[in-house]
Motif scaffolding. Structure first.
Motif, PDB file in Angstrom:
ATOM      1  N   THR A   1      37.136  48.176  50.838  1.00 40.56           N
ATOM      2  CA  THR A   1      37.268  47.339  49.662  1.00 40.56           C
ATOM      3  C   THR A   1      38.555  47.723  48.937  1.00 40.56           C
ATOM      4  OG1 THR A   1      36.154  46.536  47.686  1.00 40.56           O
ATOM      5  CG2 THR A   1      35.818  48.857  48.221  1.00 40.56           C
ATOM      6  N   ARG A   2      38.826  47.056  47.809  1.00 41.72           N
ATOM      7  CA  ARG A   2      40.118  47.315  47.141  1.00 41.72           C
ATOM      8  C   ARG A   2      39.938  47.338  45.634  1.00 41.72           C
ATOM      9  NH1 ARG A   2      42.251  41.132  46.975  1.00 41.72           N
ATOM     10  NH2 ARG A   2      40.133  40.482  46.691  1.00 41.72           N
ATOM     11  N   TYR A   3      40.894  47.955  44.970  1.00 40.04           N
ATOM     12  CA  TYR A   3      40.792  48.107  43.513  1.00 40.04           C
ATOM     13  C   TYR A   3      42.191  48.149  42.906  1.00 40.04           C
ATOM     14  CZ  TYR A   3      38.923  49.948  39.109  1.00 40.04           C
ATOM     15  OH  TYR A   3      38.543  50.122  37.809  1.00 40.04           O
ATOM     16  N   HIS A   4      42.464  47.211  42.008  1.00 43.54           N
ATOM     17  CA  HIS A   4      43.699  47.310  41.214  1.00 43.54           C
ATOM     18  C   HIS A   4      43.552  46.451  39.961  1.00 43.54           C
ATOM     19  CE1 HIS A   4      44.994  43.352  42.599  1.00 43.54           C
ATOM     20  NE2 HIS A   4      44.871  43.739  43.856  1.00 43.54           N
ATOM     21  N   ALA A   5      44.461  46.630  39.026  1.00 40.28           N
ATOM     22  CA  ALA A   5      44.311  45.987  37.720  1.00 40.28           C
ATOM     23  C   ALA A   5      44.503  44.479  37.766  1.00 40.28           C
ATOM     24  CB  ALA A   5      45.296  46.616  36.727  1.00 40.28           C
ATOM     25  N   GLY A   6      44.988  43.956  38.887  1.00 40.99           N
ATOM     26  CA  GLY A   6      45.161  42.509  38.998  1.00 40.99           C
ATOM     27  C   GLY A   6      43.869  41.772  39.304  1.00 40.99           C
ATOM     28  N   LEU A   7      42.813  42.503  39.637  1.00 37.91           N
ATOM     29  CA  LEU A   7      41.523  41.858  39.917  1.00 37.91           C
ATOM     30  C   LEU A   7      40.744  41.715  38.619  1.00 37.91           C
ATOM     31  CD1 LEU A   7      40.548  44.022  43.027  1.00 37.91           C
ATOM     32  CD2 LEU A   7      41.550  41.730  43.054  1.00 37.91           C
ATOM     33  N   GLY A   8      39.860  40.714  38.569  1.00 33.76           N
ATOM     34  CA  GLY A   8      39.053  40.535  37.360  1.00 33.76           C
ATOM     35  C   GLY A   8      38.074  41.696  37.172  1.00 33.76           C
ATOM     36  N   ASP A   9      37.573  41.838  35.945  1.00 30.05           N
ATOM     37  CA  ASP A   9      36.664  42.946  35.625  1.00 30.05           C
ATOM     38  C   ASP A   9      35.470  43.002  36.577  1.00 30.05           C
ATOM     39  OD1 ASP A   9      38.215  43.717  33.606  1.00 30.05           O
ATOM     40  OD2 ASP A   9      36.914  42.992  31.971  1.00 30.05           O
ATOM     41  N   ALA A  10      34.862  41.817  36.812  1.00 31.64           N
ATOM     42  CA  ALA A  10      33.634  41.786  37.603  1.00 31.64           C
ATOM     43  C   ALA A  10      33.916  42.234  39.032  1.00 31.64           C
ATOM     44  CB  ALA A  10      33.039  40.381  37.591  1.00 31.64           C
ATOM     45  N   GLU A  11      35.031  41.763  39.578  1.00 29.40           N
ATOM     46  CA  GLU A  11      35.336  42.137  40.964  1.00 29.40           C
ATOM     47  C   GLU A  11      35.675  43.627  41.078  1.00 29.40           C
ATOM     48  OE1 GLU A  11      38.334  39.804  42.943  1.00 29.40           O
ATOM     49  OE2 GLU A  11      37.899  40.812  44.851  1.00 29.40           O
ATOM     50  N   ARG A  12      36.419  44.110  40.085  1.00 24.96           N
ATOM     51  CA  ARG A  12      36.758  45.542  40.101  1.00 24.96           C
ATOM     52  C   ARG A  12      35.492  46.393  40.092  1.00 24.96           C
ATOM     53  NH1 ARG A  12      41.039  45.387  36.194  1.00 24.96           N
ATOM     54  NH2 ARG A  12      39.654  46.345  34.693  1.00 24.96           N
TER      55      ARG A  12
ATOM     56  N   LYS B   1      32.460  45.505  40.950  1.00 29.08           N
ATOM     57  CA  LYS B   1      31.691  45.351  42.189  1.00 29.08           C
ATOM     58  C   LYS B   1      32.319  46.197  43.304  1.00 29.08           C
ATOM     59  CE  LYS B   1      30.127  42.286  45.735  1.00 29.08           C
ATOM     60  NZ  LYS B   1      30.739  43.132  46.759  1.00 29.08           N
ATOM     61  N   ASN B   2      33.642  46.128  43.429  1.00 29.18           N
ATOM     62  CA  ASN B   2      34.307  46.869  44.498  1.00 29.18           C
ATOM     63  C   ASN B   2      34.152  48.372  44.318  1.00 29.18           C
ATOM     64  OD1 ASN B   2      35.046  44.358  45.264  1.00 29.18           O
ATOM     65  ND2 ASN B   2      37.250  44.601  44.932  1.00 29.18           N
ATOM     66  N   GLN B   3      34.275  48.808  43.066  1.00 35.89           N
ATOM     67  CA  GLN B   3      34.115  50.243  42.803  1.00 35.89           C
ATOM     68  C   GLN B   3      32.690  50.684  43.155  1.00 35.89           C
ATOM     69  OE1 GLN B   3      35.808  51.901  39.215  1.00 35.89           O
ATOM     70  NE2 GLN B   3      34.059  53.217  38.913  1.00 35.89           N
ATOM     71  N   ASP B   4      31.711  49.857  42.777  1.00 38.41           N
ATOM     72  CA  ASP B   4      30.322  50.206  43.085  1.00 38.41           C
ATOM     73  C   ASP B   4      30.060  50.205  44.594  1.00 38.41           C
ATOM     74  OD1 ASP B   4      29.796  50.604  40.491  1.00 38.41           O
ATOM     75  OD2 ASP B   4      28.630  48.775  40.158  1.00 38.41           O
ATOM     76  N   ASP B   5      30.659  49.232  45.299  1.00 42.37           N
ATOM     77  CA  ASP B   5      30.501  49.200  46.759  1.00 42.37           C
ATOM     78  C   ASP B   5      30.949  50.524  47.361  1.00 42.37           C
ATOM     79  OD1 ASP B   5      29.447  46.710  46.924  1.00 42.37           O
ATOM     80  OD2 ASP B   5      31.308  45.698  47.507  1.00 42.37           O
TER      81      ASP B   5
ATOM     82  N   ILE C   1      38.102  52.744  50.173  1.00 40.52           N
ATOM     83  CA  ILE C   1      38.654  51.901  49.114  1.00 40.52           C
ATOM     84  C   ILE C   1      40.176  52.072  49.092  1.00 40.52           C
ATOM     85  CG2 ILE C   1      38.343  53.596  47.234  1.00 40.52           C
ATOM     86  CD1 ILE C   1      37.446  51.117  45.492  1.00 40.52           C
ATOM     87  N   VAL C   2      40.872  50.954  49.039  1.00 38.07           N
ATOM     88  CA  VAL C   2      42.337  50.977  48.901  1.00 38.07           C
ATOM     89  C   VAL C   2      42.627  50.643  47.442  1.00 38.07           C
ATOM     90  CG1 VAL C   2      44.523  50.093  49.786  1.00 38.07           C
ATOM     91  CG2 VAL C   2      42.496  50.029  51.234  1.00 38.07           C
ATOM     92  N   ALA C   3      43.424  51.451  46.773  1.00 39.52           N
ATOM     93  CA  ALA C   3      43.533  51.290  45.325  1.00 39.52           C
ATOM     94  C   ALA C   3      44.887  51.713  44.796  1.00 39.52           C
ATOM     95  CB  ALA C   3      42.460  52.140  44.651  1.00 39.52           C
ATOM     96  N   THR C   4      45.228  51.166  43.629  1.00 38.19           N
ATOM     97  CA  THR C   4      46.346  51.730  42.864  1.00 38.19           C
ATOM     98  C   THR C   4      45.771  52.863  42.014  1.00 38.19           C
ATOM     99  OG1 THR C   4      45.927  50.276  41.006  1.00 38.19           O
ATOM    100  CG2 THR C   4      47.546  49.513  42.627  1.00 38.19           C
TER     101      THR C   4
END
Ligand code: ADP
Ligand code: MG
Length: 434
Positions: free
Chosen positions: A270-281, A283-287, A296-299
């Motif tokens: 999954t992925r994580y960065h500030a360009g994603l909406g709150d809900a998606e961030r 969800k991805n973090q929880d996944d 997880i690929v992230a900034t």
């Protein structure tokens, strides 16, 4: 009946013994001394204030920069039967009222609050009945411009503490130990650096994390089997199937590209960065946190809130801008104490990206600060030495934090390469002497 700290440790948190530095820090807080505790990520700083909070009468206030971090901590505490709540921009008016009511009723033991909310919440007034014995400043390096995560709102904390009567104990915690940051914390929070009975208690536990293996790869360069970063990354992952890990990239674009690459190769990612909406961030973090996706690929937006114990590797696809950031991010590996790998994929281009980011952040600030730019470039230089030098990587990291160590740790790519060379030369000598 007065609770003992060991009993609180066991009854509320389920741990049998303290980790290094925890007991001394708790004792100092309970003795009424201000504290600055500098301990590496994962050392267990939270317990150092949560246990006193449970033992002291009244409400402990914890100032914390990140909403996700607060939420996790508060949920964890509630699960352990501790009355805790948080105040930040994400809570509803109803939740706010409920929290203020429980403060008024003297029921709450720990309140986590974002620094921006301090003035508005009128806490000293609401808590007047029970008192505020302790104010905790978590991630205290956010106070310092010289740290890697300065936050303007942290500068309001000293005034807030001053407004509380009688004066509470102030306990500051950080994983950042450079002398400049440390001085700033002491000055700005008005902690006095003395270790007599009345002065502040300053504690630094060792920064070494022996279970972490450090490696630098320079794809496309001599000595590196992989021709480019993507090949290097895929090679790293090949030997780590089923393991949980973080891949840090410098930009959102790089996150998207690496995520896409891994997805196409069939990884659970999954992925994580500030360009994603709150809900998606979220969800991805929880996944990632709940092991639904191992990678997880992230900034660096995926930051301080991450407390996942079984992270088995942290790969930096790009070099961060300084050693503090690198050590903090890499340090998210191996929190459970199991062996874990911290791998940096370096290219000269990373230096350019960071120079650009440093210049841009100066341009975007209200007032240009050439000293700060110069300081940040110097930190970048030290990070680059780490990535390009031949010496023990662990020693380079630890000496950055002013910690002495041997020149050979035996658990980093430079030491292991050097070791091979020694072996070869020994072999060679044997052959020659035959
Ligand atoms: P820090 O804030 O220093 O990065 P945390 O307070 O988030 O670290 O703690 C990291 C992990 O260590 C948490 O999962 C916590 O439950 C665990 N931990 C803390 N103290 C102890 C202890 N004495 N024994 C076992 N585990 C501990
Ligand atoms: Mg912490």
């Amino acid at each position: 009946m007065a609770l003992s700290k060991h009993k609180v440790l066991e009854d509320f948190f389920g741990f049998k013994s303290f980790r290094p530095g925890q007991e001394e820090t708790i004792d100092a807080v309970l003795a009424g001394r201000d504290v600055l505790a500098i301990m590496p990520t994962g050392a267990g700083k939270s317990l150092c204030y949560q246990i006193p909070a449970l033992m002291l009468p009244g409400l402990t206030i914890v100032i914390s920069p990140l909403i996700s971090l607060m939420k996790d901590q508060v949920e964890g505490l509630k699960d352990s039967g501790v009355q805790a709540a948080c105040l930040n921009s994400s809570i509803s008016p109803a939740e706010y009222n409920e929290t203020m009511d429980s403060i008024l009723a003297g029921k709450l033991k720990l309140l986590y609050i974002a620094p921006e909310r301090l003035q508005r919440a009128e806490l000293p007034r609401f808590a007047a009945g029970q008192g505020i014995p302790l104010v905790v400043v978590d991630e205290a390096h956010c106070l310092s411009q010289w740290g890697h995560d300065f936050r303007q709102s942290y500068l309001d904390i000293a005034g807030f503490i001053k407004s509380i009567k009688p004066k509470p104990v102030t306990a500051a915690f950080t994983a950042t130990a450079t002398p400049k940051v440390r001085e700033d914390i002491i000055t700005l929070l008005r902690l006095k650096e003395t270790n007599d009975d009345k002065g502040a208690f300053i504690i630094t536990t060792g920064f070494d994390r022996p279970n972490l293996y450090f490696e630098v790869q320079k794809p496309g360069k001599n000595g590196c089997a992989s021709k480019d970063k993507n090949t290097a990354l895929l090679d790293c992952l090949k030997t780590r199937t089923d393991k949980s890990g973080i891949i840090y990239c410098a930009t959102r674009k790089a996150v998207e590209e690496v995520w896409d690459l891994l997805l196409r190769r069939g990884f659970g990612v999954t992925r994580y960065h500030a360009g994603l909406g709150d809900a998606e961030r979220k969800k991805n973090q929880d996944d990632f946190l709940y092991d639904r996706k191992p990678i997880i690929v992230a900034t660096n937006a995926l930051g301080m809130g991450i407390d996942k114990s079984n992270v088995s590797f942290v790969i930096h696809y790009n070099m961060p801008k300084n050693i503090e950031s690198y050590y903090q991010e890499a340090g998210r590996a191996g929190r459970d104490g199991a062996p874990a790998d911290c791998i940096l994929l370096y290219s000269g281009q990373d230096v350019k990206i960071n120079e650009f980011l440093i210049a841009r952040s100066d341009e975007e600030s209200n007032e240009s600060n050439p000293d700060l730019v110069e300081h940040n470039l110097e930190l970048l230089k030290q990070m680059t030495y780490y990535a390009t030098g031949n010496g023990c990587l662990r020693q380079r990291l630890l000496s950055y934090f002013d910690e002495q160590s041997q020149g050979y740790c035996g658990n980093c790519s430079n030491c292991l390469t050097a070791f091979d060379e020694v072996d070869i030369s020994l072999e060679a000598r044997k052959i020659i002497s035959c």
